[in-house]
Scaffold this motif. Structure first.
Motif, PDB file in Angstrom:
ATOM      1  N   HIS A 133      54.752 -77.714-103.139  1.00 47.99           N
ATOM      2  CA  HIS A 133      54.119 -76.468-103.355  1.00 47.99           C
ATOM      3  C   HIS A 133      52.979 -76.627-103.756  1.00 47.99           C
ATOM      4  O   HIS A 133      53.706 -77.241-105.366  1.00 47.99           O
ATOM      5  CB  HIS A 133      54.745 -75.648-103.272  1.00 47.99           C
ATOM      6  CG  HIS A 133      54.031 -74.467-102.854  1.00 47.99           C
ATOM      7  ND1 HIS A 133      53.034 -73.551-103.039  1.00 47.99           N
ATOM      8  CD2 HIS A 133      53.862 -73.733-101.627  1.00 47.99           C
ATOM      9  CE1 HIS A 133      52.708 -73.152-102.416  1.00 47.99           C
ATOM     10  NE2 HIS A 133      53.191 -72.577-101.256  1.00 47.99           N
ATOM     11  N   GLN A 139      58.560 -75.601-105.049  1.00 48.72           N
ATOM     12  CA  GLN A 139      59.013 -75.040-103.761  1.00 48.72           C
ATOM     13  C   GLN A 139      58.791 -76.595-102.880  1.00 48.72           C
ATOM     14  O   GLN A 139      58.204 -77.218-103.528  1.00 48.72           O
ATOM     15  CB  GLN A 139      58.366 -74.066-102.650  1.00 48.72           C
ATOM     16  CG  GLN A 139      59.256 -72.462-102.938  1.00 48.72           C
ATOM     17  CD  GLN A 139      58.023 -71.635-102.243  1.00 48.72           C
ATOM     18  OE1 GLN A 139      57.445 -72.366-101.413  1.00 48.72           O
ATOM     19  NE2 GLN A 139      58.395 -70.337-102.385  1.00 48.72           N
ATOM     20  N   PHE A 176      51.291 -78.003 -96.641  1.00 52.97           N
ATOM     21  CA  PHE A 176      50.313 -76.158 -96.788  1.00 52.97           C
ATOM     22  C   PHE A 176      49.853 -76.550 -96.799  1.00 52.97           C
ATOM     23  O   PHE A 176      48.335 -77.206 -97.074  1.00 52.97           O
ATOM     24  CB  PHE A 176      51.040 -76.599 -98.587  1.00 52.97           C
ATOM     25  CG  PHE A 176      52.165 -76.241 -98.598  1.00 52.97           C
ATOM     26  CD1 PHE A 176      53.549 -75.761 -98.381  1.00 52.97           C
ATOM     27  CD2 PHE A 176      52.980 -77.663 -99.017  1.00 52.97           C
ATOM     28  CE1 PHE A 176      54.438 -75.685 -98.807  1.00 52.97           C
ATOM     29  CE2 PHE A 176      54.618 -77.925 -98.942  1.00 52.97           C
ATOM     30  CZ  PHE A 176      55.081 -76.734 -98.787  1.00 52.97           C
ATOM     31  N   SER A 180      46.929 -70.677 -99.080  1.00 48.79           N
ATOM     32  CA  SER A 180      47.713 -69.541 -98.258  1.00 48.79           C
ATOM     33  C   SER A 180      49.110 -70.026 -98.995  1.00 48.79           C
ATOM     34  O   SER A 180      49.722 -70.828 -98.181  1.00 48.79           O
ATOM     35  CB  SER A 180      47.312 -69.855 -96.991  1.00 48.79           C
ATOM     36  OG  SER A 180      45.883 -69.081 -96.662  1.00 48.79           O
ATOM     37  N   PRO A 181      49.484 -69.755 -99.550  1.00 44.18           N
ATOM     38  CA  PRO A 181      51.257 -69.959-100.482  1.00 44.18           C
ATOM     39  C   PRO A 181      52.159 -69.915 -99.498  1.00 44.18           C
ATOM     40  O   PRO A 181      52.707 -70.846 -98.993  1.00 44.18           O
ATOM     41  CB  PRO A 181      51.415 -68.957-101.713  1.00 44.18           C
ATOM     42  CG  PRO A 181      50.017 -67.702-101.320  1.00 44.18           C
ATOM     43  CD  PRO A 181      49.469 -68.174-100.571  1.00 44.18           C
ATOM     44  N   ASN A 182      51.926 -68.930 -98.314  1.00 43.88           N
ATOM     45  CA  ASN A 182      53.095 -68.704 -96.932  1.00 43.88           C
ATOM     46  C   ASN A 182      52.848 -69.150 -96.096  1.00 43.88           C
ATOM     47  O   ASN A 182      53.790 -69.158 -95.065  1.00 43.88           O
ATOM     48  CB  ASN A 182      53.323 -66.730 -96.856  1.00 43.88           C
ATOM     49  CG  ASN A 182      53.984 -66.683 -98.523  1.00 43.88           C
ATOM     50  OD1 ASN A 182      54.683 -66.799 -99.036  1.00 43.88           O
ATOM     51  ND2 ASN A 182      52.966 -65.696 -98.195  1.00 43.88           N
ATOM     52  N   LEU A 183      51.871 -70.071 -96.079  1.00 45.24           N
ATOM     53  CA  LEU A 183      51.032 -71.166 -94.439  1.00 45.24           C
ATOM     54  C   LEU A 183      52.142 -72.185 -94.642  1.00 45.24           C
ATOM     55  O   LEU A 183      51.515 -72.799 -95.442  1.00 45.24           O
ATOM     56  CB  LEU A 183      50.299 -71.176 -94.056  1.00 45.24           C
ATOM     57  CG  LEU A 183      49.471 -69.250 -94.170  1.00 45.24           C
ATOM     58  CD1 LEU A 183      48.422 -69.583 -93.356  1.00 45.24           C
ATOM     59  CD2 LEU A 183      51.085 -68.712 -92.680  1.00 45.24           C
ATOM     60  N   ASP A 197      54.392 -68.733 -91.181  1.00 44.68           N
ATOM     61  CA  ASP A 197      54.003 -67.937 -91.614  1.00 44.68           C
ATOM     62  C   ASP A 197      55.702 -67.751 -91.789  1.00 44.68           C
ATOM     63  O   ASP A 197      56.812 -67.378 -91.632  1.00 44.68           O
ATOM     64  CB  ASP A 197      53.586 -66.546 -91.957  1.00 44.68           C
ATOM     65  CG  ASP A 197      53.539 -65.574 -93.224  1.00 44.68           C
ATOM     66  OD1 ASP A 197      54.011 -65.744 -93.349  1.00 44.68           O
ATOM     67  OD2 ASP A 197      52.585 -64.952 -92.441  1.00 44.68           O
ATOM     68  N   VAL A 198      56.229 -68.448 -93.428  1.00 39.06           N
ATOM     69  CA  VAL A 198      57.991 -68.336 -94.461  1.00 39.06           C
ATOM     70  C   VAL A 198      58.092 -66.301 -94.770  1.00 39.06           C
ATOM     71  O   VAL A 198      59.172 -66.363 -94.421  1.00 39.06           O
ATOM     72  CB  VAL A 198      57.105 -68.520 -95.857  1.00 39.06           C
ATOM     73  CG1 VAL A 198      58.689 -68.170 -96.838  1.00 39.06           C
ATOM     74  CG2 VAL A 198      57.057 -70.841 -95.974  1.00 39.06           C
ATOM     75  N   ARG A 199      56.659 -65.962 -94.439  1.00 39.22           N
ATOM     76  CA  ARG A 199      57.294 -64.109 -95.077  1.00 39.22           C
ATOM     77  C   ARG A 199      57.523 -63.649 -93.344  1.00 39.22           C
ATOM     78  O   ARG A 199      58.975 -62.967 -92.974  1.00 39.22           O
ATOM     79  CB  ARG A 199      56.135 -63.744 -95.192  1.00 39.22           C
ATOM     80  CG  ARG A 199      55.305 -63.679 -96.370  1.00 39.22           C
ATOM     81  CD  ARG A 199      54.186 -63.341 -96.238  1.00 39.22           C
ATOM     82  NE  ARG A 199      53.142 -63.652 -95.532  1.00 39.22           N
ATOM     83  CZ  ARG A 199      51.893 -63.429 -95.663  1.00 39.22           C
ATOM     84  NH1 ARG A 199      51.725 -62.824 -96.325  1.00 39.22           N
ATOM     85  NH2 ARG A 199      50.898 -63.869 -95.220  1.00 39.22           N
TER      86      ARG A 199
END
Length: 505
Positions: A133, A139, A176, A180-183, A197-199
């Motif tokens: 990441h 990650q 990655f 945008s750390p969650n995409l 999206d990790v969320r």
């Protein structure tokens, strides 16, 4: 005692405006090339984000790290049992990760190749993508041929944080999204690009694009766009609008790799052997430069400090091109402060011995240097000095003489008013070289005036001879056609300038 004859001053044509743009000049600077032969195809190249930006080369069953200073191998990661894929550094440069054809993913200490820190076995299928990441150092993303992408926490590697299962074929690219750390984006051989999206979870992507061909590689320049490569095209996707914004059709075969070149745009490599630099700041993403290699390109990259350009081929050949650095030499001030001594420095005793050697006398003295070597005169210069005008013209038209020398002789004859004398008493054999030279160089507008003077004299003096000799007549007709073509080009240019002025008014 007679003084030597002075040489004729060479005629200098006005300089033509350079056709090389600043971007082309920049990419042309990568000239110092080094070739390294590996045992197998070079599938991946990755630069350490931290200075001095060493680069990892993935090939066969090992990952080699090359020094950016010496361009030699300084580290070897060989603890693999099968073909290795995607050797990459972490953003702090302390760890290196790679996956192999057995599905095994291994994380090493980047400074100590024998120190294996973490081993992950996500699947028994080949793992082609392993990426840390960009902001969360713990990650790791893996993409395998079992059609599953997984996100791991390397501190607890027994089980992935989340798995993305919604794929119908091999996954050969994953990235990655910046800032945008969650995409996470994946490119699949089922022709689709998926944004997860990790969320939300890994069951269904939040956005899905159709590449219309197997996706070989992806690149994200900003948080709102993605570049994808498949077959012979590169596509630019707008994540905000959710649609295709641009398509680049600049290759004849499959595009295999995309690389970010920072402010210089992007580098794109293809199986057709080309690596092309696209300027993303222009409206049409123009190709600013390109290189041609002997076999297909599988990987390419440029260092963050733009010092090295590295290209890996499917033949196993690695090409490292380096830009010249004008700051390589240490300044004298720095050397003095560090108590360094250059090889060229002279001692104080030598300086005292040579004191006064550069004295050339005062104003009333005239120092004569008997060692002055006068350059040898060219043949047409000797003829001009000997008042042999016709021979001078013949010498200026000999094969192997550069254009500037010929124009110098023609200008000198015109300046002395000896053009008609030089052209007098000629036959077909002596007129043909001059007409041939005029026909060859009439295209250059810098030569038109001098050529026109000589051609007018020839037509006035040898009108009857030209009409009786087919060779001379054909040369004159071809010269007339060439002049008509140039006139038509000039007229077309004037029309275009007029239309542009109307548009810009």
């Amino acid at each position: 005692m007679s003084a030597p004859r002075e040489r004729v001053v060479t005629a200098r044509n006005p300089s033509v405006p350079t056709q090389i743009s600043p971007e082309q000049k920049f990419w042309k600077g990568f000239v110092n090339s080094q070739l390294v032969k590996e045992h197998n195809a070079i599938t991946h190249i990755h630069f350490d984000p931290n200075s001095p930006h060493d680069f990892a080369v993935t090939s066969s069953t090992r990952v080699q790290v090359f020094s950016s200073k010496t361009r030699k191998v300084v580290k070897n990661f060989t603890r693999f049992k099968d073909t290795v894929y995607c050797g990459e550094f972490r953003n702090d440069g302390k760890l290196l990760v790679a996956g192999d054809a057995s599905g095994l993913v291994q994380i090493f200490d980047a400074h100590h190749p024998r120190t294996l820190l973490v081993t992950i076995t996500p699947t028994t299928h080949p793992t082609h993508i392993t990426k840390f990441h960009p902001t969360i150092n713990t990650q790791l993303l893996t993409c395998s041929d079992d059609r599953v992408a997984r996100l791991y926490d390397i501190s607890q590697s027994a089980k992935p944080i989340i798995s993305f299962n919604n794929h119908d074929d091999y996954i050969r690219s994953g990235i990655f999204i910046p800032t945008s750390p969650n995409l996470i984006a994946t490119g699949c051989y089922d022709n689709n690009i998926r944004i997860f999206d990790v969320r939300v979870g890994g069951n269904d992507p939040i956005v899905k694009f159709n590449q219309s061909s197997p996706v070989e590689d992806m690149l994200s320049l900003t948080p709102t766009n993605i570049l994808s490569a498949g077959e012979g095209v590169v596509k630019y996707w707008d994540l905000v609008a959710g649609k295709l914004s641009r398509t680049l059709h600049n290759f004849n075969k499959t595009v295999t790799c995309l690389s970010d070149a920072g402010e210089r745009g992007i580098l794109v490599g293809s199986i057709d052997g080309h690596v092309k630099a696209f300027d993303t700041s222009t409206p049409n993403w123009d190709v600013k430069f390109g290189w041609k290699f002997g076999s297909g390109v599988l990987s390419c990259g440029v260092s963050p400090d733009f010092k090295h350009l590295v290209v890996g081929l499917n033949s196993g050949l690695l090409t490292v091109r380096t830009r010249k650095n004008n700051n390589d030499n240490i300044s004298a001030t720095t050397a003095t402060s560090n108590n360094l001594k250059f090889k060229g420095d002279k001692s104080h005793g030598f300086a005292r011995f040579m004191r006064g050697s550069d004295f050339k006398g005062e104003g009333e003295h005239h120092v004569i240097d008997e060692k002055v070597n006068h350059k040898k005169l060219r043949s047409f210069e000797r003829d001009l000095n000997g008042f042999r005008w016709s021979d001078a013209l013949n010498s200026a038209l000999l094969d192997g003489l550069d254009t500037e020398a010929t124009i110098t002789c023609l200008e000198e004859l015109k300046k002395k008013g000896k053009v008609r004398i030089a052209l007098a008493n000629r036959d077909e054999a002596s007129l043909e070289p001059l007409l041939t030279w005029c026909l060859k160089f009439i295209d250059d507008p810098r030569n038109v005036s001098i050529i026109a003077d000589y051609v007018i004299c020839i037509l006035e003096m040898y009108d009857e001879l030209i009409s009786r000799k087919p060779v001379l007549e054909e040369l004159v007709l071809n010269l007339q056609k060439r002049v008509e073509i140039e006139l038509k080009k000039a007229q077309d240019s004037e029309r275009i300038i007029g239309m542009l002025e109307l548009l810009s008014a």
